[in-house]
Design a protein around this motif. Sequence first.
Motif, mmCIF file in Angstrom:
data_model
loop_
_atom_site.group_PDB
_atom_site.id
_atom_site.type_symbol
_atom_site.label_atom_id
_atom_site.label_comp_id
_atom_site.label_asym_id
_atom_site.label_seq_id
_atom_site.Cartn_x
_atom_site.Cartn_y
_atom_site.Cartn_z
ATOM 1 N N VAL A 29 0.758 -1.278 -0.025
ATOM 2 C CA VAL A 29 0.129 -0.098 -0.161
ATOM 3 C C VAL A 29 0.831 1.207 -0.142
ATOM 4 O O VAL A 29 0.586 2.341 -0.673
ATOM 5 C CB VAL A 29 -0.892 -0.119 1.392
ATOM 6 N N GLY A 30 2.150 1.273 0.833
ATOM 7 C CA GLY A 30 2.887 2.405 0.939
ATOM 8 C C GLY A 30 3.418 2.628 -0.781
ATOM 9 O O GLY A 30 4.024 3.893 -0.756
ATOM 10 N N GLN A 31 3.570 1.763 -1.570
ATOM 11 C CA GLN A 31 4.393 1.715 -2.757
ATOM 12 C C GLN A 31 3.221 1.997 -3.886
ATOM 13 O O GLN A 31 3.777 2.784 -4.936
ATOM 14 C CB GLN A 31 4.953 0.573 -3.078
ATOM 15 N N TRP A 32 1.857 2.284 -3.447
ATOM 16 C CA TRP A 32 0.922 2.665 -4.471
ATOM 17 C C TRP A 32 1.268 4.090 -5.161
ATOM 18 O O TRP A 32 0.966 4.348 -6.303
ATOM 19 C CB TRP A 32 -0.393 2.189 -4.158
ATOM 20 N N PRO A 33 1.346 5.111 -3.946
ATOM 21 C CA PRO A 33 1.526 6.537 -4.599
ATOM 22 C C PRO A 33 2.662 6.656 -5.453
ATOM 23 O O PRO A 33 2.639 7.316 -6.345
ATOM 24 C CB PRO A 33 1.646 7.400 -3.367
ATOM 25 N N LYS A 34 3.790 6.137 -5.181
ATOM 26 C CA LYS A 34 5.038 6.280 -6.126
ATOM 27 C C LYS A 34 4.904 5.368 -7.424
ATOM 28 O O LYS A 34 5.494 5.850 -8.351
ATOM 29 C CB LYS A 34 6.379 5.414 -5.160
ATOM 30 N N LEU A 35 4.004 4.271 -7.361
ATOM 31 C CA LEU A 35 3.542 3.399 -8.522
ATOM 32 C C LEU A 35 2.830 4.497 -9.534
ATOM 33 O O LEU A 35 3.084 4.187 -10.901
ATOM 34 C CB LEU A 35 3.093 2.142 -8.273
ATOM 35 N N PHE A 36 2.094 5.260 -9.002
ATOM 36 C CA PHE A 36 1.272 6.066 -9.997
ATOM 37 C C PHE A 36 1.806 7.599 -10.006
ATOM 38 O O PHE A 36 1.470 8.517 -10.527
ATOM 39 C CB PHE A 36 -0.201 6.300 -9.290
ATOM 40 N N LEU B 249 2.766 10.360 -15.355
ATOM 41 C CA LEU B 249 3.222 9.445 -16.305
ATOM 42 C C LEU B 249 3.897 8.406 -15.604
ATOM 43 O O LEU B 249 4.007 7.162 -16.220
ATOM 44 C CB LEU B 249 4.336 10.223 -17.246
ATOM 45 N N ASP B 250 4.213 8.540 -14.284
ATOM 46 C CA ASP B 250 5.079 7.246 -13.542
ATOM 47 C C ASP B 250 3.937 5.937 -13.755
ATOM 48 O O ASP B 250 4.736 4.796 -13.795
ATOM 49 C CB ASP B 250 5.119 7.517 -12.139
ATOM 50 N N ALA B 251 2.780 6.294 -13.876
ATOM 51 C CA ALA B 251 1.978 5.025 -13.879
ATOM 52 C C ALA B 251 2.177 4.237 -14.978
ATOM 53 O O ALA B 251 1.870 2.998 -14.701
ATOM 54 C CB ALA B 251 0.232 5.437 -13.708
ATOM 55 N N ALA B 252 2.322 4.788 -16.088
ATOM 56 C CA ALA B 252 2.635 3.889 -17.266
ATOM 57 C C ALA B 252 3.649 2.931 -16.857
ATOM 58 O O ALA B 252 3.925 1.874 -17.208
ATOM 59 C CB ALA B 252 3.052 4.874 -18.360
ATOM 60 N N PHE B 253 4.904 3.543 -16.451
ATOM 61 C CA PHE B 253 6.132 2.713 -15.780
ATOM 62 C C PHE B 253 5.947 1.691 -15.146
ATOM 63 O O PHE B 253 6.059 0.573 -15.008
ATOM 64 C CB PHE B 253 7.249 3.708 -15.548
ATOM 65 N N SER C 261 12.574 16.337 -14.763
ATOM 66 C CA SER C 261 11.962 14.945 -15.613
ATOM 67 C C SER C 261 10.690 14.866 -15.548
ATOM 68 O O SER C 261 10.112 15.261 -14.418
ATOM 69 C CB SER C 261 12.533 13.938 -14.802
ATOM 70 N N PRO C 262 9.858 14.304 -16.352
ATOM 71 C CA PRO C 262 8.611 14.225 -16.302
ATOM 72 C C PRO C 262 8.121 13.111 -15.323
ATOM 73 O O PRO C 262 6.929 13.076 -14.977
ATOM 74 C CB PRO C 262 8.128 13.894 -17.776
ATOM 75 N N ILE C 263 8.939 12.442 -14.968
ATOM 76 C CA ILE C 263 8.851 11.168 -14.077
ATOM 77 C C ILE C 263 9.558 11.344 -12.499
ATOM 78 O O ILE C 263 10.534 11.930 -12.925
ATOM 79 C CB ILE C 263 8.795 9.804 -14.616
ATOM 80 N N SER C 264 9.276 10.734 -11.801
ATOM 81 C CA SER C 264 9.970 10.683 -10.521
ATOM 82 C C SER C 264 11.284 9.784 -10.849
ATOM 83 O O SER C 264 11.092 8.426 -10.996
ATOM 84 C CB SER C 264 9.504 10.367 -9.307
#
Length: 729
Positions: A176-183, A210-214, A272-275
């Motif tokens: 659950v803690g990784q969901w925000p970073k995932l998106f 855009l991080d969600a795509a990765f 960068s457009p992503i983290s």
Amino acid sequence: MTLILDYEHVPYTTKFKSFAKSIPPYLKNYVSNLLPVIYWIHRYNLTWLVSDVIAGVTVGIVAVPQGMGYAKIANLPPQYGLYSSFVGLCLYFIFGTSKDISIGPTAVMSLLVGQTVAKVTATNEYTGPQVAVVLALFGGFITLFIGLARLGILVDFIPGPAIAGFMTGSSITISVGQWPKLFGITSVDTHDSAYLVFGNFFKYLPETRLDAAFGLVGLCWLYTVRWGTGYLGKKYPQHEKLFFFANIMRNGVLVIFGTLIAFLINIGKDTSPISILKSVPSGFTAMDVPSIDITLLSQVSGTLPSVVIILILEHVAIAKSFGRINNYKIDADQEIIAIGAANVIGSFFGAYPNTGSFSRTAINARSGSRTPLSGVFSALVVLLCLYALTPVFYYIPDAILSAVIIHAVADLVSGPKFLCQLFRVNPFELFTFIAAVLITFFTSVEYGIYVSVGLSIVVMLLRIARPRYAVLGRIPVQPSTTYYSQNEKEVIIDKKQDQTTENWIYVKNDHQAFSQLVQPPPDGVVIFRFDESLTYPNAGFISDKIMHYIQDTFHSGTPPPTNKGERAWNDRRPLFQTTAVDQETDLNRIHAVVLDCSAINHLDSTGVQTLLDLKLSVDRFAGYEVEWHFSNIGSQSIRNTLITSGFGSQAGRGPRTGELLPVVPVYRDGPQSVDNSSKSTIEMNEQVSSKDEEKAYATHFDRGLPVDRYPFFHWDLEDAVRAASRAKF
């Protein structure tokens, strides 16, 4: 020939001399076992080397992205995950006894360290690496002491469901803690409790970047490769090894391609457009002698017990599991020493607490590791990345690392099948599991560990204090011979045997399956079986149950009351009894008590004193001396305890005051013994008359079994019941 069972008393001087002679070889063995590498390194060969190199490089490729991802969970810069991976992998082969184990950062430990770092750094000027190093140093010291003192038995007090509970809760919290970073959502504070992160994630879901795509593509890739290679491996077993290595490479391939795409989309852009991961310093920049700050130590002291528990439990459980799978022996205490040494030395390199990893250990075993030296080659891969590939790490997307973490920790979650089986085995353990998961999810992994361990200890103490017991009945078994004919299709039962001797099997008198077949014991005999040792937590409970059953089942031997004034308040007998009633009462009076001691492996002073008190109570209830017979006595120490208390021959009937080991010393003004004999209590209790011996031997000779010297100790339950049935009042 008849075997008479007895034990000679060994003098304490003989025991001391034997102990003194065993000290030098014990010390030699103890010191040599501290370095297990000396027992196998001289046999190392080229074949082992090739297998270890392949396994080590394979694990190293997985350890690099996992180490950096776990460091982010621990609220530390990514390089600290590599420091932790390197030291543990490099040192384990010297101290370890498992060929498969792979030491490094783990998900549960990283979560615990991350929560501690967030708590300490929020109110103090300390940095995350300082907190992590102190946890590694002092957690390692405590673990090392436990291993050197051979206290690994403490691990056995924590059951598997408790471990599975906080690991499942930790895995859910990490995911659950990784969901925000995932998106790519930055508005969610991932340091909050998991339920808050869960709610805030959906609240700020419109901020997805855009991080969600990765992240989502990465997760799809990881699971597709795993399921695809598994399916192909089963369909084409001749290429199973090839598909296995293809599966192992999925993390590395994902990180490489994800980094390449991130680099391409950042060309010509200032932001960068992503983290992304950004700068990772080369080499061991945090290598230093750890500084011991008393204030900081006091801040993290509450977390140290949890750190030690996770260090030991995770590692020992994994090592034993793979030891059973691959058929080799694990020394749990030595494994604890290995973990302690790795963390103490690792703190000088800037490492945070690390222990055995299940996923990397499984990869190491499947890759064909032959010795613990495979970890050194994994460490060389990590070292190469630290010094040569850190510039490439700059463009690793955080969403890719989150996908790797979620994919890794998902395997630690116990599924519905586990819950169903646990419920069938023990509902209380299921309650412990669920409590650990919920506490970890809604608070922290530290509290989850304490609650699960605490509940497990409470359940264990309740089981000891309120054990199961059984009043036994018996089922007749006719002697017969069963054999098969030559074609093994026809069963022939020969009943042409002597039917004068009837055999019995003994079961609970209210047995669910045999209740219609169970017959009562002989008249005046009651049979009890304990399912636990008789010790101070449960002695009173068992005594009450036995006494209540005797009072409810048998008639008292005291004369009935003649008028209302003489009747006791709890005496429900009629005032006058007819002759027929008197005769019926005489038939239902207790003559003997038989105790099945097969499950008793410890009898302490409180337990034996309770038996003496119970015997006096039963004698008062019956109005005469009731015999006590013991069967299936498990150890010499229990037998000696019963002899000392007078139960062996029942000639001395125990101490006349009823106190074997009085809590308050008996003074002259207090109750005195009515026995004026100059013999000691033990001497009196050890007297066995020839008449008693003949009585005991007669019950055993019928069956051709060994005979105990003491007539009230019996080889098995059948002998005890036969002897008790001859008791008269």
